[in-house]
Design a protein around this motif. Structure first.
Motif, mmCIF file in Angstrom:
data_model
loop_
_atom_site.group_PDB
_atom_site.id
_atom_site.type_symbol
_atom_site.label_atom_id
_atom_site.label_comp_id
_atom_site.label_asym_id
_atom_site.label_seq_id
_atom_site.Cartn_x
_atom_site.Cartn_y
_atom_site.Cartn_z
ATOM 1 N N TYR A 1 -36.089 -17.076 27.595
ATOM 2 C CA TYR A 1 -36.193 -18.090 28.631
ATOM 3 C C TYR A 1 -35.624 -17.593 29.954
ATOM 4 C CZ TYR A 1 -36.212 -22.717 30.700
ATOM 5 O OH TYR A 1 -36.449 -23.789 31.508
ATOM 6 N N GLY A 2 -36.439 -17.601 30.980
ATOM 7 C CA GLY A 2 -35.975 -17.290 32.315
ATOM 8 C C GLY A 2 -35.793 -15.818 32.620
ATOM 9 N N SER A 3 -36.097 -14.927 31.697
ATOM 10 C CA SER A 3 -35.869 -13.505 31.958
ATOM 11 C C SER A 3 -37.030 -12.909 32.738
ATOM 12 C CB SER A 3 -35.689 -12.747 30.642
ATOM 13 O OG SER A 3 -36.864 -12.854 29.860
ATOM 14 N N ASP A 4 -36.749 -11.877 33.523
ATOM 15 C CA ASP A 4 -37.801 -11.178 34.245
ATOM 16 C C ASP A 4 -38.404 -10.150 33.297
ATOM 17 O OD1 ASP A 4 -37.913 -9.130 37.283
ATOM 18 O OD2 ASP A 4 -39.477 -9.865 35.960
ATOM 19 N N THR A 5 -39.307 -10.598 32.475
ATOM 20 C CA THR A 5 -39.845 -9.733 31.420
ATOM 21 C C THR A 5 -40.668 -8.588 31.980
ATOM 22 O OG1 THR A 5 -41.737 -11.233 31.183
ATOM 23 C CG2 THR A 5 -39.852 -11.599 29.737
ATOM 24 N N ALA A 6 -41.358 -8.826 33.102
ATOM 25 C CA ALA A 6 -42.169 -7.752 33.690
ATOM 26 C C ALA A 6 -41.277 -6.606 34.155
ATOM 27 C CB ALA A 6 -42.990 -8.291 34.864
ATOM 28 N N HIS A 7 -40.194 -6.939 34.845
ATOM 29 C CA HIS A 7 -39.299 -5.909 35.369
ATOM 30 C C HIS A 7 -38.626 -5.139 34.238
ATOM 31 C CE1 HIS A 7 -36.712 -3.876 38.163
ATOM 32 N NE2 HIS A 7 -35.622 -4.412 37.660
ATOM 33 N N GLN A 8 -38.184 -5.850 33.219
ATOM 34 C CA GLN A 8 -37.516 -5.178 32.105
ATOM 35 C C GLN A 8 -38.474 -4.258 31.360
ATOM 36 O OE1 GLN A 8 -34.309 -5.162 31.690
ATOM 37 N NE2 GLN A 8 -34.123 -6.574 33.413
ATOM 38 N N ALA B 1 -40.094 -30.698 37.057
ATOM 39 C CA ALA B 1 -39.241 -29.526 36.809
ATOM 40 C C ALA B 1 -37.764 -29.895 36.726
ATOM 41 C CB ALA B 1 -39.460 -28.489 37.909
ATOM 42 N N GLU B 2 -37.319 -30.917 37.500
ATOM 43 C CA GLU B 2 -35.894 -31.282 37.452
ATOM 44 C C GLU B 2 -35.460 -31.681 36.041
ATOM 45 O OE1 GLU B 2 -37.095 -32.208 41.743
ATOM 46 O OE2 GLU B 2 -37.986 -32.334 39.754
ATOM 47 N N ASP B 3 -36.381 -32.246 35.269
ATOM 48 C CA ASP B 3 -36.035 -32.684 33.910
ATOM 49 C C ASP B 3 -35.910 -31.515 32.933
ATOM 50 O OD1 ASP B 3 -36.178 -35.260 34.878
ATOM 51 O OD2 ASP B 3 -38.282 -35.522 34.296
ATOM 52 N N LYS B 4 -36.311 -30.339 33.354
ATOM 53 C CA LYS B 4 -36.304 -29.182 32.456
ATOM 54 C C LYS B 4 -35.035 -28.331 32.614
ATOM 55 C CE LYS B 4 -41.357 -28.788 32.388
ATOM 56 N NZ LYS B 4 -41.516 -29.068 30.945
ATOM 57 N N PHE B 5 -34.089 -28.783 33.426
ATOM 58 C CA PHE B 5 -32.875 -27.993 33.635
ATOM 59 C C PHE B 5 -32.034 -27.965 32.361
ATOM 60 C CE2 PHE B 5 -28.391 -27.622 34.673
ATOM 61 C CZ PHE B 5 -28.376 -26.475 35.455
ATOM 62 N N SER B 6 -31.506 -26.777 32.075
ATOM 63 C CA SER B 6 -30.602 -26.602 30.939
ATOM 64 C C SER B 6 -29.487 -25.670 31.386
ATOM 65 C CB SER B 6 -31.347 -26.006 29.736
ATOM 66 O OG SER B 6 -30.447 -25.773 28.662
ATOM 67 N N ALA B 7 -28.256 -26.152 31.358
ATOM 68 C CA ALA B 7 -27.128 -25.357 31.857
ATOM 69 C C ALA B 7 -27.007 -24.051 31.095
ATOM 70 C CB ALA B 7 -25.833 -26.166 31.723
ATOM 71 N N PRO B 8 -26.782 -22.942 31.795
ATOM 72 C CA PRO B 8 -26.612 -21.651 31.118
ATOM 73 C C PRO B 8 -25.432 -21.695 30.150
ATOM 74 C CG PRO B 8 -26.877 -21.350 33.484
ATOM 75 C CD PRO B 8 -26.693 -22.811 33.255
ATOM 76 N N LEU C 1 -31.473 -18.535 35.247
ATOM 77 C CA LEU C 1 -31.871 -18.692 33.829
ATOM 78 C C LEU C 1 -32.672 -19.975 33.628
ATOM 79 C CD1 LEU C 1 -28.580 -17.545 32.036
ATOM 80 C CD2 LEU C 1 -30.502 -16.173 32.809
ATOM 81 N N GLN C 2 -33.453 -20.359 34.660
ATOM 82 C CA GLN C 2 -34.280 -21.549 34.600
ATOM 83 C C GLN C 2 -35.712 -21.196 34.987
ATOM 84 O OE1 GLN C 2 -32.564 -24.470 33.723
ATOM 85 N NE2 GLN C 2 -30.754 -23.136 33.661
ATOM 86 N N HIS C 3 -36.661 -21.946 34.452
ATOM 87 C CA HIS C 3 -38.040 -21.965 34.942
ATOM 88 C C HIS C 3 -38.717 -20.593 34.931
ATOM 89 C CE1 HIS C 3 -36.958 -26.008 36.086
ATOM 90 N NE2 HIS C 3 -36.063 -25.568 36.977
ATOM 91 N N CYS D 1 -43.185 -16.804 36.542
ATOM 92 C CA CYS D 1 -44.232 -15.881 36.109
ATOM 93 C C CYS D 1 -45.612 -16.378 36.522
ATOM 94 C CB CYS D 1 -44.159 -15.698 34.591
ATOM 95 S SG CYS D 1 -45.377 -14.551 33.917
ATOM 96 N N ALA D 2 -45.862 -17.685 36.390
ATOM 97 C CA ALA D 2 -47.177 -18.244 36.736
ATOM 98 C C ALA D 2 -47.457 -18.102 38.228
ATOM 99 C CB ALA D 2 -47.234 -19.708 36.316
ATOM 100 N N ILE D 3 -46.448 -18.340 39.070
ATOM 101 C CA ILE D 3 -46.640 -18.217 40.517
ATOM 102 C C ILE D 3 -46.965 -16.779 40.893
ATOM 103 C CG2 ILE D 3 -45.460 -18.327 42.746
ATOM 104 C CD1 ILE D 3 -44.034 -20.836 41.735
ATOM 105 N N ARG D 4 -46.198 -15.836 40.356
ATOM 106 C CA ARG D 4 -46.443 -14.432 40.680
ATOM 107 C C ARG D 4 -47.771 -13.948 40.106
ATOM 108 N NH1 ARG D 4 -40.265 -12.399 39.393
ATOM 109 N NH2 ARG D 4 -39.330 -13.161 41.342
ATOM 110 N N ARG D 5 -48.131 -14.470 38.967
ATOM 111 C CA ARG D 5 -49.390 -14.059 38.340
ATOM 112 C C ARG D 5 -50.587 -14.458 39.186
ATOM 113 N NH1 ARG D 5 -51.039 -12.138 33.638
ATOM 114 N NH2 ARG D 5 -53.024 -12.767 32.732
#
Length: 802
Positions: free
Chosen positions: A21-28, A121-128, A291-293, A298-302
């Motif tokens: 969740y939230g990781s930059d998978t492309a960069h890694q 999106a505000e409802d999808k927040f989850s504290a790290p 660590l959110q969204h 990914c969808a925006i950059r895609r």
């Protein structure tokens, strides 16, 4: 070595535990593939791995980042998940794990509705959680330790010790190792005193880590290899994650980014909305380390971050320069069907490179074509029989490559021979008939034997020649890769493939707060042997990170411009008067703006603070100027188009001091430019050649009158090309296309000579007879911004840093 393998194993162990969740998978994934390519190298063993694991295809998909094809990645993943011996090595496991993550991320992002997601999106927040931060800590410790081990090999110990001290490497590893993460995380119930103590401890931890991260970033331009890249990236990610995860107001920060993103996203991709693109890029970069969204990012950059440079070269350019023609004569002395055959043979051959259609990699065939003839004789008793043969041979060896390396298939050779009877040295007709009859009887069998033996010879020679070329190529590639490692952090992600007899390279330069091209390039219909398409975002994404947050003086700017163009901007040259000297401090977000529009090159430089002498000016100002191409007296020039203007970004903050400095800057920046005087012929050394004084004088006039400078003929700096073959081709190229359309610069060259009927599209290059046509005229105060359309220039909105 044991410690190295242990570190790799630990990394794989921790990587396998990381949340998606939230990781930059492309960069890694990009980093892990670069480490793999560096680890396997370029020898024969590397070629086997590249072929077995489809590493060329992987290079292509990895370079696409969030635009990668999930099905292609799945095909490669199947290879990494097979039972091939050696795949249990942590370097391969690292790639496999990151492939799985990126495929999973892409699959979720592909079907995501961005507007629907933003609405809730505000409802999808989850504290790290502390577990998430702990995993980033394990990553950075692994990569810092790996950098310490691998970078020091084969280098001067004193130099390495100095570098590690400069980067505070040992102290940083120790600090991160001993970090008490639990004491830094915000808790649900807290007293004001406890919170103040936590914030104080948080600051004491973060400040030195930020300083070390900045030290690593300052080394990007001069210190680069795959291990430094990984260490720098992991440290930067850990620091940002730590800052965000320990921020009690993180949800408010994230919600603000989402709110701004929801407001500006509908304008993303619309013509002229460059500020929106920059804003969205900054917002997604800020969200990435919270660590959110992750799916939203990914969808925006895609969907909105496309490749920003495309290069094409036609195979015909390589065919004429690198094809190898060869003629060889050799004696014949062999036994066929029990007869000793003597004589001479002649072989003519030519090797050429042919591109094959392959959208996933460079696919080329080394094609060997030739013909062979022979005059032979055989003795039987006192009689000698004469014969001859002719035939053709065809050989191929396929080569597959990408930016990470290459491999070749085994050679294939086929020979087709036809033999014929000449005569015998006996005048008796009956002897001639018997000899000819015997020749025809054995003809088919002897041709087969001769052809088979010829195939063996040609195959052996073809293999030796191509093996030598491939070996030299690997050696050279290894050397070039070593050089590129020094600047790899500055290079764009690239991949190459072949199509319709063309070699095509695609590049995308972007980072966490910069996206690629907002719109894809248009197809080109004009015939050309070389084509280059570059989007304005490529320039921005190169320059922006180099100046962001920096403070530079007018003298430093003048020196940089003179080194790059040979032009001296007199208004920027330092003087003895303190009031003539000033500094500009660039903001952290979007200090450099670059537009390709209306056949113009427009540049905007944003300063958030200035000094002049001992005075400080804190009014953000945007410096704007425009250029265009012109042809003048046989030369191609880039000239200033209109006056340099200085605008206030925030009118409410523009005080009297700001107005005075704004006027001062406009006056200085609009002073005439010049090029250096040509050297005095009497001062030249005997072996030096006198430069073209006439051209230099003309260049001086253009620089002084209209602020322009000469470009290389046909835009190609031939004299600076090191490889003789490339320079030879470049001298034969004629510029046939130069256009600016929708943020893209289109250029094309065709092999040939001027006035030979080549079709051209140089409509954007006007020819002028007098410099009076270009001299900028003083604009009325109310029309000053019309020199450059100021609507699309401006600072990014939102708060992209925390």
């Amino acid at each position: 070595m044991k410690r190295f393998l242990l570190l790799l194993f630990l990394f794989v162990l921790f990587s396998s535990m990381q949340s998606l969740y939230g990781s930059d998978t492309a960069h890694q994934l990009q980093l892990s593939v670069k480490r793999l390519n560096a680890w396997i190298g370029y020898d024969e063993n590397a070629s086997r791995w590249r072929r077995a694991l489809l590493l060329n295809q992987l290079d292509t998909e990895v370079a696409k980042g969030d635009q990668a094809n999930p099905s292609q990645l799945k095909t490669v993943l199947d290879r990494f998940s097979s039972n091939l011996p050696g795949l249990e090595h942590p370097v391969f496991v690292d790639v496999r794990i990151n492939l799985e993550r990126h495929i999973d991320q892409l699959s979720r992002a592909e079907s995501l509705s961005i507007p629907d997601y933003l609405a809730v999106a505000e409802d999808k927040f989850s504290a790290p959680t502390i577990e998430q931060v702990e995993r980033y800590r394990e990553d950075v410790l692994y990569f810092l330790d790996l950098f310490k081990i691998q970078y020091g090999r084969g280098k001067d110990p004193e130099e390495i010790e100095f570098l590690f001290e400069e980067l505070s490497l040992e102290e940083t590893i120790e600090q991160i190792t001993e970090l008490d993460l639990a004491s830094l995380m915000p808790s649900a119930g807290f007293s004001e005193a406890a919170e103040q103590a936590r914030l104080s401890a948080r600051g004491d931890v973060i400040r030195p880590l930020v300083a070390v991260s900045e030290a690593f970033n300052r080394k990007i331009a001069s210190l680069q290899d795959v291990y430094f890249n990984s260490a720098q990236s992991a440290l930067e990610s850990f620091v940002r994650v730590l800052i965000n995860a320990t921020d009690r107001d993180l949800k408010g920060f994230v919600d603000q980014q989402i709110k701004t993103l929801r407001e500006v996203y509908p304008q993303l991709g619309l013509p002229g909305e460059r500020t929106t693109t920059a804003t969205v890029a900054a917002l997604t970069g800020a969200l990435e380390t919270t660590l959110q969204h992750g799916d939203l990012i990914c969808a925006i950059r895609r969907r909105h971050s496309h490749p920003n440079a495309i290069f094409e070269i036609h195979a015909s350019l390589l065919e004429g320069e690198f094809g190898q023609a060869n003629t060889r004569q050799q004696p014949v002395d062999e036994v066929i069907l029990g007869r000793q055959i003597y004589g001479q043979s002649w072989a003519n051959s030519r090797a050429r490179i042919e591109f094959l259609d392959d959208p996933h990699q460079v696919a080329a065939s080394i094609h060997l074509l030739g013909d062979v003839t022979s005059d032979t004789y055989t003795r039987q008793g006192p009689i000698t029989a004469y014969a001859g043969s002719n035939g053709v041979f065809d050989g191929r060896r396929n080569l597959f490559a990408n930016v990470g390396g290459f491999y070749a298939t085994d050679p294939y050779v086929a020979v087709n021979l036809n033999s014929y009877f000449k005569n015998v040295d006996c005048r008796l007709r009956v002897v001639q008939k018997v000899a000819q009859k015997q020749f025809l009887k054995d003809k088919e069998q002897s041709e087969g034997i001769a052809a088979a033996r010829a195939e063996i010879r040609v195959h052996r020679e073809f293999s030796q020649q191509t093996d030598q070329a491939l070996s030299e190529g690997r050696e050279r590639l290894g050397g070039e890769a070593s050089k590129l490692n020094q600047i790899r952090g500055l290079l764009p992600n690239m991949y190459a493939f072949t199509q319709t007899n063309r070699l095509i390279a695609v590049a995308q330069k972007h980072d966490a707060i910069h996206m690629g091209a907002s719109n894809p390039a248009h197809p080109i219909n004009l015939p050309a042997d070389i084509r280059v398409r570059v989007h304005e975002s490529m320039v921005v994404n190169f320059v922006d990170p180099l100046i962001v947050g920096r403070t530079v003086s007018n003298a430093e700017i003048a020196e940089s411009i003179q080194q790059a163009t040979g032009v001296v901007l007199e208004g920027l040259v330092a003087t003895d008067d303190p009031d003539d000297n000033w500094t500009i401090t660039f903001p952290e977000i979007q200090p450099f703006q670059f537009e390709l529009e209306d056949d113009r090159i427009r540049i905007g430089i944003l300063g958030e603070r200035f000094t002049q002498g001992d005075r400080s000016i804190r009014t953000p100002l945007l410096i704007k100027l425009s250029f265009r191409f012109v042809q003048y007296k046989g030369g191609l020039y880039l000239v200033r188009d209109g006056l340099v203007t200085v605008d206030s970004v925030d009118k409410e903050r523009l005080d009297a001091r700001g107005v005075a400095f704004k006027t001062f800057l406009e006056k200085k920046l609009n002073q005439p430019a010049k090029t250096p005087q040509p050297p005095d012929p009497l001062q030249l050394e005997p072996q030096e050649e006198l430069p073209g004084v006439t051209d230099k004088t003309q260049d001086q006039i253009v620089a002084a009158e209209v602020g322009g400078f000469r470009l290389p003929a046909n835009l190609i700096p031939v004299d600076q090309l090191e490889l003789p073959q490339i320079a030879k081709i470049a001298r034969q190229l004629q510029l046939v296309e130069l256009r600016i359309v929708d943020g893209w610069l289109y250029t094309g060259w065709k092999k040939g000579r001027p006035n030979h009927g080549l079709r051209t599209d140089l409509s954007s290059i006007s020819t002028i007879d007098s410099l009076d046509q270009l001299k900028p005229r003083k604009l009325p105060e109310e029309d000053k911004t019309s020199a450059i359309s100021g609507d699309s220039f401006g600072a990014a909105t939102g708060e992209p840093t925390n």
